[in-house]
Write a protein that holds these residues in place. Structure first.
Motif, PDB file in Angstrom:
ATOM      1  N   ASN A 162       0.832  -1.209   0.000  1.00 36.63           N
ATOM      2  CA  ASN A 162       0.000   0.000   0.000  1.00 36.63           C
ATOM      3  C   ASN A 162       0.865   1.256   0.000  1.00 36.63           C
ATOM      4  OD1 ASN A 162      -2.759   1.309   0.452  1.00 36.63           O
ATOM      5  ND2 ASN A 162      -1.634   2.076   2.207  1.00 36.63           N
ATOM      6  N   PRO A 187      -9.058   6.890  -3.049  1.00 39.13           N
ATOM      7  CA  PRO A 187      -8.439   5.706  -2.445  1.00 39.13           C
ATOM      8  C   PRO A 187      -7.497   6.093  -1.309  1.00 39.13           C
ATOM      9  CG  PRO A 187      -8.298   5.623  -4.844  1.00 39.13           C
ATOM     10  CD  PRO A 187      -8.784   6.989  -4.486  1.00 39.13           C
ATOM     11  N   SER A 246       2.614   1.608  -3.472  1.00 38.20           N
ATOM     12  CA  SER A 246       1.757   1.743  -4.654  1.00 38.20           C
ATOM     13  C   SER A 246       0.963   3.050  -4.660  1.00 38.20           C
ATOM     14  CB  SER A 246       0.781   0.558  -4.721  1.00 38.20           C
ATOM     15  OG  SER A 246      -0.085   0.558  -3.600  1.00 38.20           O
ATOM     16  N   SER A 280      -3.875   7.383  -2.140  1.00 43.24           N
ATOM     17  CA  SER A 280      -3.823   8.565  -2.997  1.00 43.24           C
ATOM     18  C   SER A 280      -3.213   9.724  -2.230  1.00 43.24           C
ATOM     19  CB  SER A 280      -5.225   8.942  -3.480  1.00 43.24           C
ATOM     20  OG  SER A 280      -5.207  10.185  -4.170  1.00 43.24           O
ATOM     21  N   SER A 330      -0.196   7.634 -14.537  1.00 45.23           N
ATOM     22  CA  SER A 330       0.666   7.951 -13.397  1.00 45.23           C
ATOM     23  C   SER A 330       2.121   8.157 -13.811  1.00 45.23           C
ATOM     24  CB  SER A 330       0.581   6.855 -12.343  1.00 45.23           C
ATOM     25  OG  SER A 330       1.001   5.607 -12.870  1.00 45.23           O
ATOM     26  N   ASP A 385      -0.647   6.306  -5.561  1.00 46.41           N
ATOM     27  CA  ASP A 385      -0.922   7.076  -6.792  1.00 46.41           C
ATOM     28  C   ASP A 385      -0.721   6.279  -8.072  1.00 46.41           C
ATOM     29  OD1 ASP A 385      -1.477   9.598  -5.411  1.00 46.41           O
ATOM     30  OD2 ASP A 385       0.652   9.590  -4.945  1.00 46.41           O
ATOM     31  N   GLU A 386      -0.474   4.978  -7.981  1.00 50.09           N
ATOM     32  CA  GLU A 386      -0.297   4.193  -9.196  1.00 50.09           C
ATOM     33  C   GLU A 386      -1.626   3.846  -9.860  1.00 50.09           C
ATOM     34  OE1 GLU A 386       2.022   0.765  -8.293  1.00 50.09           O
ATOM     35  OE2 GLU A 386       3.901   1.892  -8.049  1.00 50.09           O
ATOM     36  N   PHE A 387      -2.750   4.112  -9.184  1.00 50.92           N
ATOM     37  CA  PHE A 387      -4.045   3.765  -9.764  1.00 50.92           C
ATOM     38  C   PHE A 387      -4.429   4.704 -10.908  1.00 50.92           C
ATOM     39  CE2 PHE A 387      -4.853   6.764  -6.368  1.00 50.92           C
ATOM     40  CZ  PHE A 387      -5.799   7.624  -6.886  1.00 50.92           C
ATOM     41  N   HIS A 388      -3.765   5.857 -11.041  1.00 53.43           N
ATOM     42  CA  HIS A 388      -4.038   6.746 -12.163  1.00 53.43           C
ATOM     43  C   HIS A 388      -3.493   6.118 -13.447  1.00 53.43           C
ATOM     44  CE1 HIS A 388      -5.308   9.874  -9.411  1.00 53.43           C
ATOM     45  NE2 HIS A 388      -4.145   9.833  -8.786  1.00 53.43           N
ATOM     46  N   ASP A 419      -7.625   9.947 -12.219  1.00 53.47           N
ATOM     47  CA  ASP A 419      -8.662   8.933 -12.375  1.00 53.47           C
ATOM     48  C   ASP A 419      -9.432   8.719 -11.077  1.00 53.47           C
ATOM     49  OD1 ASP A 419      -8.143   8.416 -15.074  1.00 53.47           O
ATOM     50  OD2 ASP A 419      -6.459   7.148 -14.555  1.00 53.47           O
ATOM     51  N   THR A 441       4.148   9.375  -8.317  1.00 59.65           N
ATOM     52  CA  THR A 441       4.349   8.123  -7.576  1.00 59.65           C
ATOM     53  C   THR A 441       5.529   8.202  -6.620  1.00 59.65           C
ATOM     54  OG1 THR A 441       5.636   7.284  -9.448  1.00 59.65           O
ATOM     55  CG2 THR A 441       3.304   6.681  -9.366  1.00 59.65           C
TER      56      THR A 441
END
Length: 827
Positions: free
Chosen positions: A43, A190, A46, A193, A54, A48-51, A130, A273
């Motif tokens: 966690n 999230p 990772s 984020s 990114s 900001d990797e959900f964008h 995102d 990231t």
């Protein structure tokens, strides 16, 4: 053949239930620990990797260097930077500013407003990031400044079960509430984020939030600036263009001074990231975590799992004597070593799969508690394809590591030696087992020592003399905001009148001892107002300051070193008096500070009337900086060149009380507040709780390390249990002979414990210097810290030794209860 191997494997599992349970349970505990800590570390890594983009998202930073170590480094940037980047850097595809402030918000049908965090963003924000839109169209904010985007949480808070879309919220700016229409509802950001928000308004409202000077000033930092670069952009070229951009933007203002390097103003870009775990760039609005903590926890997770694998090996070896005859017979009738190795690996894989299932179940059961310890909301997504692949690879790898030594050792027994009773379990194999015990307990002792040191440092920070009294003080937020059209002096006057009304309401209530107002309170997030100026010798001077009233020093119990405090009986104090701390006196080299003034040519007339003891208005991570306290901020504002603060200088009211009945006290204060504040929300914090909250990251680290330490010790004890069993089997005849010759049970217990005591002491000799080195480096993060005491390491070693004795003691006592005739029957 495989069916036969499975049959034998299950037969051995059920035949040796205790060993099977210990082996599987130990491995399951190790897997559960690795899973939970691994989830936490993943966690962190990772963020900001959900964008989707990114890899192209960056946050800008600014670095001002005036020479002579006069440096300003900020990830909060000037408002004007966004337009400059957009106009000068063609690689910038989209750009958005982001900042957060607190204002009052209310539903139009409600009379009472509540303080909420408001974020202001540019139109490109919703295209760059995102964040999932649940309902509505977020891009409507591009053309309509009176629109707002809210999260699920805010929607439920203000509208309940109603549909909030196209309904209105009222947000306070200055003395009035402006109406905003809800254009979209966004899913809560999230947890991983860096950008967190609840209410988003368009940047076209900036004139309501920022002064006109801030909108065009390169030296006033206010917002985070995010950019989305075009694909295949080269950072080297962008950096060159930004350097040229700053020469163009500032050269005309500073002329030769800027071009010759007397002022170096650098703009850079940080990958989004990289924000969470990069402590080299100052924290902005987003929180930053020290990556060392993640590395430490990842190492603990892997080492605990490795301990579990080592236990698997040692327990398998402890059973090798009972299985030696089986191996000898099977080899005699034609079994080859490769088949035996496959069988032992198959048994290891079977137990590993069972342990893996148990470990996942255990992790799921412990996850709520672990989330509470770590302050996260992690979830174990078992049906994810990546998770299933990871589990499969992990099972094969663990079974290979855990089963390799037993497979090689047991399958290598010579049938003639086994069947003639000449099997030996000593020599190199015994050295290997001893090495494993030393390794296990070295790690356990290091973890225990680390936990003790972290706990002691946390206790030191909680109980340290902060220079003020943090107990029994409640801070009330006034929500009186300075801004365009509302000067700070007016806000302070409004706060003073509010304080007087509150004092009147609480008059005669004996549990209230003093009340004070100030722009900032101790341990407030972001620190106090920071400032600098040049003195008459053109030397750069720095100091922090706070705007307070006559009662601030008394309310917080701050000690005066010399001079006097502010006094209501001396009207000139409100115009020209300041208090300074010891750090400022030392930094300015004053021998007699009373009557001095700050040596800046542009300050209004003022004088130092007293010196207060250094007190920690920031956390113990930071040194105490030079500080000034004043009732009238204008005498300082007039001479300051640069000023900065991370949170708004909104006046706060601090109430010191002396009561054991806290609920009744707070009810009384709330009722008085309702009468005095005319409908303002009752928001409060306790200073002692705020002090504790400063060290949440260290508290979480301590809890997780303690969690890992406990599991590591449990697993290590299981290994000791197995080795003690092996020793009893190997030395059963010796114990029988000793008992026949008159040895007492106590002497036999001491004999068995002696070897393990030696191993634990060896582990202590290895672990102590390693733990001291690691924890000494960790303590460097604190300006004020404990010194690692040798007693803590001795306590860790003694704890491990006692645990080892208790674990081995069961097998030792069991060995003394064996009838000598049983062990000597074959002799």
């Amino acid at each position: 053949m495989i069916k036969n191997y499975l049959k034998i494997a299950f037969r051995n599992l059920f035949k040796n239930k205790v060993y099977s349970f210990i082996n599987i349970f130990g491995l399951a505990v190790g897997i559960a620990c690795c899973l939970l800590i691994g989830l936490y570390v993943h966690n962190e890594w990772s963020y900001d990797e959900f964008h989707a983009d990114s890899d192209r998202l960056y946050r800008a930073w600014v670095h001002e260097d005036y020479g002579n170590d006069e440096i300003y480094f900020n990830s909060v940037t000037p408002l004007i930077l966004a337009s400059a980047l957009e106009n000068n850097i063609p690689e910038v595809e989209q750009i958005s500013r982001f900042t957060t402030f607190s204002n009052l918000v209310k539903h139009p049908d409600q009379t009472e407003a509540v303080s909420e965090a408001i974020s202001i963003v540019d139109p490109d924000f919703f295209d760059m990031f995102d964040f999932e839109v649940i309902r509505g169209v977020a891009s409507q904010t591009r053309d309509n400044p009176a629109t707002v985007v809210i999260t699920e949480q805010i929607a439920k808070q203000f509208f309940g079960e109603e549909d909030p879309l196209m309904q209105t919220l009222h947000i306070q700016f200055g003395d009035t509430f402006d109406e905003f229409t809800v254009a979209a509802i966004i899913k809560n950001p999230p947890l991983n984020s860096s950008i967190q928000f609840g209410i988003l308004i368009p940047f076209s409202n900036s004139s309501k939030v920022f002064s006109q000077n801030s909108l065009t000033n390169w030296f006033s930092v206010s917002t985070e600036t995010y950019v989305l670069l075009r694909e295949n952009s080269r950072m080297e070229e962008i950096n060159e263009k930004m350097e040229t951009m700053m020469v163009t933007e500032l050269g005309s203002r500073y002329g030769d001074d800027f071009n010759e390097g007397d002022l170096t103003y650098t703009v850079g870009l940080q990958p989004i990231t990289d924000i969470r775990l990069n402590t080299e760039i100052p924290a902005g609005i987003a929180e930053v975590s020290d990556p060392v903590y993640s590395y430490i926890l990842a190492a603990i997770a892997l080492l605990v799992l490795l301990i579990a694998c080592v236990n698997f090996m040692t327990l398998a070896i402890s059973r090798s004597a009972s299985r030696a005859r089986e191996v000898g017979i099977r080899k005699t009738i034609g079994a080859v070593r490769q088949h035996l190795m496959l069988q032992f690996w198959g048994e290891a894989l079977l137990m590993t799969m069972i342990a893996l299932c148990g470990g996942v179940l255990l992790a799921e059961l412990l996850l709520p508690r672990f989330n509470s310890l770590s302050g996260t909301g992690l979830q174990l997504e078992l049906l994810s394809g990546n998770i299933l692949i990871l589990f499969g690879i992990g099972a094969i790898l663990i079974s290979f590591i855990a089963g390799i030594y037993p497979a090689l050792m047991i399958s290598g027994f010579k049938p003639v030696d086994v069947l003639k009773g000449r099997l030996s379990l000593s020599g190199d194999k015994n050295l290997f087992r001893q090495t494993m015990v030393i390794f296990q307990f070295s790690l356990s002792i290091a973890l225990i020592a680390g936990t003790l040191i972290i706990t002691q440092q946390l206790e030191y920070m909680r109980s340290a003399d902060l220079g003020y009294n943090k107990d029994q003080v409640v801070v009330l937020s006034t929500d009186l905001n300075a801004g365009p059209g509302v000067p700070l002096s007016q806000t302070i006057s409004d706060a003073e009148r509010l304080k007087e009304r509150l004092e009147s309401e609480l008059a005669g209530y004996p549990d209230i001892t003093s009340i004070s107002i100030s722009s900032f309170t101790p341990v407030q997030s972001g620190g106090w107002i920071s400032s600098d100026y040049r003195d008459q010798n053109d030397r750069k001077r720095f100091f922090d300051f706070n705007i307070v009233d006559h009662d601030f020093v008394e309310t917080y119990g701050i000690s005066l070193i010399s001079g006097r405090d502010f006094s209501v009986n001396n009207p000139s104090d409100e115009r020209r008096a300041i208090l300074v701390n010891e750090a400022l006196v030392e930094d300015y080299g004053w021998e007699n500070p009373i009557g001095q003034r700050l040596p800046g040519p542009d300050f209004e007339e003022h004088e130092v009337i007293g010196v207060v003891q250094n007190f920690h208005y920031e956390s113990l991570h930071m040194e105490v900086d030079p500080l000034a306290l004043t009732i009238n901020p204008d005498i300082l504002f007039s001479g300051i060149e640069n000023i900065g603060f991370s949170t708004s200088p909104t006046p706060r009211i601090s109430v010191r009380f002396n009561s054991q009945n806290l609920p009744a006290l707070m009810d009384r204060i709330e009722a008085s507040w309702a009468s005095a504040s005319v409908g303002a929300p009752f928001n409060y914090t306790f200073v002692d709780q705020s002090v504790d909250n400063q060290y949440r990251q260290e508290e979480r680290l301590s809890q997780i390390v303690l969690f890992g330490s406990a599991l590591a010790i449990i697993i290590a004890c299981l290994g000791l249990f197995g080795l003690a069993s092996l020793m009893v089997v190997r030395r059963s005849k010796e114990i029988g002979v000793r008992k026949v010759l008159g040895a007492s049970s106590q002497s036999i217990v001491l004999l068995i414990n002696k070897e393990f005591t030696r191993l634990v002491l060896s582990a202590f000799i290895i672990a102590a210097p390693v733990a001291w080195f690691v924890m000494s480096n960790w303590l460097q993060n604190f300006a004020y810290r404990i010194e690692p005491d040798i007693g803590l390491f001795l306590l860790a070693g003694a704890s491990a030794l006692v645990i080892a004795w208790l674990t081995v003691g069961y097998q030792s006592i069991r060995a003394t209860l064996i009838n000598p005739t049983e062990s000597l029957r074959s002799e």
